[in-house]
Design a protein around this motif. Sequence first.
Motif, mmCIF file in Angstrom:
data_model
loop_
_atom_site.group_PDB
_atom_site.id
_atom_site.type_symbol
_atom_site.label_atom_id
_atom_site.label_comp_id
_atom_site.label_asym_id
_atom_site.label_seq_id
_atom_site.Cartn_x
_atom_site.Cartn_y
_atom_site.Cartn_z
ATOM 1 N N GLU A 95 -47.212 -3.673 17.956
ATOM 2 C CA GLU A 95 -46.601 -4.344 19.104
ATOM 3 C C GLU A 95 -47.446 -4.294 20.370
ATOM 4 O OE1 GLU A 95 -42.676 -2.671 19.435
ATOM 5 O OE2 GLU A 95 -41.931 -3.802 17.702
ATOM 6 N N TYR A 142 -50.226 -5.944 21.297
ATOM 7 C CA TYR A 142 -50.836 -7.162 21.833
ATOM 8 C C TYR A 142 -49.788 -8.212 22.179
ATOM 9 C CZ TYR A 142 -55.193 -5.160 20.184
ATOM 10 O OH TYR A 142 -56.249 -4.324 19.977
ATOM 11 N N ALA A 143 -50.083 -9.007 23.195
ATOM 12 C CA ALA A 143 -49.178 -10.069 23.609
ATOM 13 C C ALA A 143 -49.480 -11.355 22.847
ATOM 14 C CB ALA A 143 -49.291 -10.282 25.118
ATOM 15 N N THR A 190 -47.002 -8.250 10.549
ATOM 16 C CA THR A 190 -47.565 -7.115 9.819
ATOM 17 C C THR A 190 -46.691 -6.854 8.594
ATOM 18 O OG1 THR A 190 -48.306 -6.148 11.907
ATOM 19 C CG2 THR A 190 -48.265 -4.685 9.986
ATOM 20 N N GLU A 199 -32.388 -3.786 16.984
ATOM 21 C CA GLU A 199 -33.189 -5.007 16.804
ATOM 22 C C GLU A 199 -34.664 -4.691 16.576
ATOM 23 O OE1 GLU A 199 -31.873 -4.304 19.972
ATOM 24 O OE2 GLU A 199 -29.887 -4.826 19.221
ATOM 25 N N ASN A 243 -38.313 -3.432 14.976
ATOM 26 C CA ASN A 243 -39.049 -3.601 13.726
ATOM 27 C C ASN A 243 -38.913 -2.349 12.863
ATOM 28 O OD1 ASN A 243 -40.421 -6.157 13.484
ATOM 29 N ND2 ASN A 243 -41.585 -5.599 15.323
ATOM 30 N N LYS A 273 -38.757 -15.856 18.901
ATOM 31 C CA LYS A 273 -38.022 -14.964 19.806
ATOM 32 C C LYS A 273 -38.783 -13.694 20.163
ATOM 33 C CE LYS A 273 -33.855 -16.302 17.296
ATOM 34 N NZ LYS A 273 -33.152 -15.814 16.105
ATOM 35 N N ARG A 274 -39.788 -13.327 19.366
ATOM 36 C CA ARG A 274 -40.498 -12.076 19.614
ATOM 37 C C ARG A 274 -41.957 -12.234 19.183
ATOM 38 N NH1 ARG A 274 -36.909 -8.200 16.664
ATOM 39 N NH2 ARG A 274 -38.534 -6.656 16.992
ATOM 40 N N SER A 293 -44.001 -9.744 17.787
ATOM 41 C CA SER A 293 -44.428 -8.982 16.624
ATOM 42 C C SER A 293 -43.321 -8.894 15.579
ATOM 43 C CB SER A 293 -44.833 -7.566 17.071
ATOM 44 O OG SER A 293 -44.960 -6.721 15.959
#
Lengths: 413, 413
Positions: free
Chosen positions: B177, B179-180, B185, B209, B211, B237-238, B240
Motif C-alpha cells: 500500500e 505507492y499512490a 498483489t 475493509e 486488505n 475505489k482503492r 491497492s
Amino acid sequence: MQNLKDHFNILVGQSGGPTAVINSTLYGIIKAKKAFDQITGIYGMINGIEGYLKKPMVDLGLLSDEETELLKTTPGAYLGSCRFKLPEDYQAQVYRDIFARLEADHIDAVLYIGGNDSMDTVARLSEYGARNHSPIRFIGIPKTIDNDLIETDHTPGYGSAAKYVAASVRQMVLDAEVYAVRSVTIIEIMGRNAGWLTAAALAARKYPEDNPVLIYLPETDFDMADMLHRVRDLLSKRNSVVICVSEGIHDASGRLICNLEHSTGTDVFGHQLLAGAGKVLENKIREEIGVKVRSVELNITQRSSAVQASFTDVSEAAACGMKGVSLALEGQSGVMVTMHRQDTPMLYTIEYRGTKVGNVSNQVRSFPLEWISAEGTDIKIDFMNYLAPLIQGESFPPMENGLPRFLYRRQSV
Amino acid sequence: MQNLKDHFNILVGQSGGPTAVINSTLYGIIKAKKAFDQITGIYGMINGIEGYLKKPMVDLGLLSDEETELLKTTPGAYLGSCRFKLPEDYQAQVYRDIFARLEADHIDAVLYIGGNDSMDTVARLSEYGARNHSPIRFIGIPKTIDNDLIETDHTPGYGSAAKYVAASVRQMVLDAEVYAVRSVTIIEIMGRNAGWLTAAALAARKYPEDNPVLIYLPETDFDMADMLHRVRDLLSKRNSVVICVSEGIHDASGRLICNLEHSTGTDVFGHQLLAGAGKVLENKIREEIGVKVRSVELNITQRSSAVQASFTDVSEAAACGMKGVSLALEGQSGVMVTMHRQDTPMLYTIEYRGTKVGNVSNQVRSFPLEWISAEGTDIKIDFMNYLAPLIQGESFPPMENGLPRFLYRRQSV
C-alpha cells in the motif's frame, strides 16, 4: 548555529522501496523534537515529493506516544512512498511548485529517507535551493535493504533484511534436508546490481560444509555449465544441495539469467512469461540432471518482515533520523547522513556523520570482490566480521491476539 | 494396564512434509520418559519407515537436556522424513522385514508423527500386527500445516503456519500500500485440497475493509471472469488490492487454475513451464486490466518458520507426543492422538484422546462451507473464534549471534 526565526518546521518524506525500518527512522525524527526545543513542528509528506504537491501534509506531532512507539517496529512506509525523478532542467515548473509549497507551509528543513534515487531528489532540491538563495535545508537519510550506497559503512534496512535472509535460509535448509532423496533447492534473493543481501546467506551455515553450498552474486559472471558441473559433483557426495542466487545474476556477456526465458515462453493468453533467475536454474537443473528441484523466491517478505528484525538495525535507523535533524539544525543542506564503523577491537560502535549527497546519488556500491571466492561460487568467511554486528539483537513489534500490531493510515475506500 | 516385560522401548518416526513443530512432538515424546518410569528406551528411525530398514536407529536418550530443549523450537524433521506407502497386500515381504527388524530391536511401541498418508502407514502396520498376534503397539500422532485431518479439532503445525501466514500477509499489505498507484498483489498460500491455511489470511486484516480484500479457497469453484470484475470494481475505489489464493483453486469443471498454462508455455530448453495459481492470476490481471501486478508464493517458509511460532501450537504438539506415549503404555494400538476443544465459555482448553487411525487415514477434512461467504470470495468473521486461540503466544528459538540456534544431524558429505 542558532536558528533566529520564530519557527523551525521539519517536513519528512519516505521514498523508494519500503524496508522493515524506514519507519524506525521516522520514529527517530519525531523523537528528536523532544531533544531539540528549537523545533516547532514535524510534518509528513504523503507519497514522497510526488505526493507532496497533491496532498495535504500530516502533522506528526498529533501522534500519541503509543502510536510513535508503534511506528518504530512497523514495516512498510507509514507516509507512503513514490518512485519519482526530478527533471535535470532546473527551469522546470515542478521546482517552482515545490518551493512555493514549502514556503507556504513554512518549512525550514526537508528530511528525505530513501536510497540512491531518492538521494538524487535531495541533491537536486538542495542545488535548486542554493541557486535561488532559499534558506530551506535538504537532508538525505539512507535506507535500502540493498546496502548499495557509497560513503556509509552500511544502510539502515540492510541488517534486518540480512537477518531475515540468513534465518530463513537456515530454516529452509532444515526443510530441504528431510528426505533421503537427491534434491536441489534454489533460493532467489533480492539484489539486481549488488549482492550484499544474497551474501548474508553465508550466515545461515551451521558448520563449514553446511548448505547453502553455492552462493552466486551479480558481482561476478554466472557460468551455467560450471554450475551444472558443480551440482552434479555435489550430488555425488550429498543428498541435498541448496543454492542461493541474487535476482540479478548475469552471464559473461552481461545478459541477465532471468531474461534467458523471455524469448520463447508464452502463456495461454499469448504474453511472455517472465521467469526469475531461480526458476531458470530450476528448469535447467531438472532438464540436465533430472533430480527433484524446487526454486523459492524470498520476494517482498525480505523487506517487510518486522517480526524478528535486527535490534541493531532498528536502533541505528532511529539514530540516523535523529542525526538528520541535528544536521538540519546545524544549517547543513545537500547532505546525507552516513554511518562509520569505529576501528575499536571487539567493540562495534558507529559514528554518525554527513557527506555531500551528490557524492552518493546514482552510485552503486558493489559487494567487494575480495570477499567472493576465487571461483565466484561462494562468500569468504571474512565477510562475517562485517555482517555479524549488523544482525545482532531482536526487535519485536508488540503482539495483540497472537499477531503483530502496526501503525497504519487507512487506505481511502 | 501394566507392562510385565523387562523393557518398554519406543521407536519414533517422522513422515510427510515437515512443519515448524514436528520436532516439538518429538520433544514431548522424549520428555515423557521422565514421566513414565516403565520406559526403558526411546529410539528414532531415520527417514521414517522407509529409512528404518536401511539405517541404524538413533538412541534419543543420548541427547543432552540442552539438545532436547533445542529440539522443541527446531523446524524441519530432526529424524528425517519419507513419502512411502505400504502395499495393500499384507503378504508383501516388506511387512515381514519391518516386523523382524522391530523384534530384533526389542521395540514395544512405534509412534509415527505425520499426516493423512502417514496414518495409512500406522493403520497398515497395526493391522498386520493384529493379524499376526504381534504385541507391538502402533500409535499415530497428527502433524500437518494443512489442518485437514478428521476427528481432531485441529492438527499440530497448523497454528504456527497460520500465524506465519497472517503476520506475513499483514506485513505484505503494508508494503503493497505504499505507492499512490493502482496495483494488485496476489499471495499464493499452500493447500492443494483444503483451504484452512489460506483462510488464516483473514486474521491479517487490521479493520473490516482492510486488505486482503479477496480470499479464494479450493472448497469453492474459482470463476476468473467474476474475479476480474471484482478487481476492476475494487480498483475504482482503492489503489491497492491484495488477493490471497490457495495453490489448489480450480474452476467449475475441476480443472486446477495452476494447470491453465501447462499446455502452451515452454522455455528455451523446450520443457513446459509450470506456473502456480498466483502466477496465472497475475498474468490474467495484467492482460485484462493492465495495472501493476505482482504475485508472491509464500512457499516453504510457511511450514519451516520457527522464529515466531505459535506458543499454543508448540505446547500442544509436545502434549500430543506425551499423549501418544501414554496411549502406547495403556496397550492401545492402531490409534491416532486427537485434540478436542472443550466447550468452556471464554476459556480455550484441549482434551487429548485417541481415535481408530483407520477412521482418519486417507481422508480430507475440508474447510467448512458455512465459514465461506456466499460469493465464495471471502471468509466469514465467525472463523476467527476457531482460529484465534491456535495462534496465541510466541515461541522463540534461542538466539546465537543474531540467528536462531537449531538442533540438527549433519548431512553426510
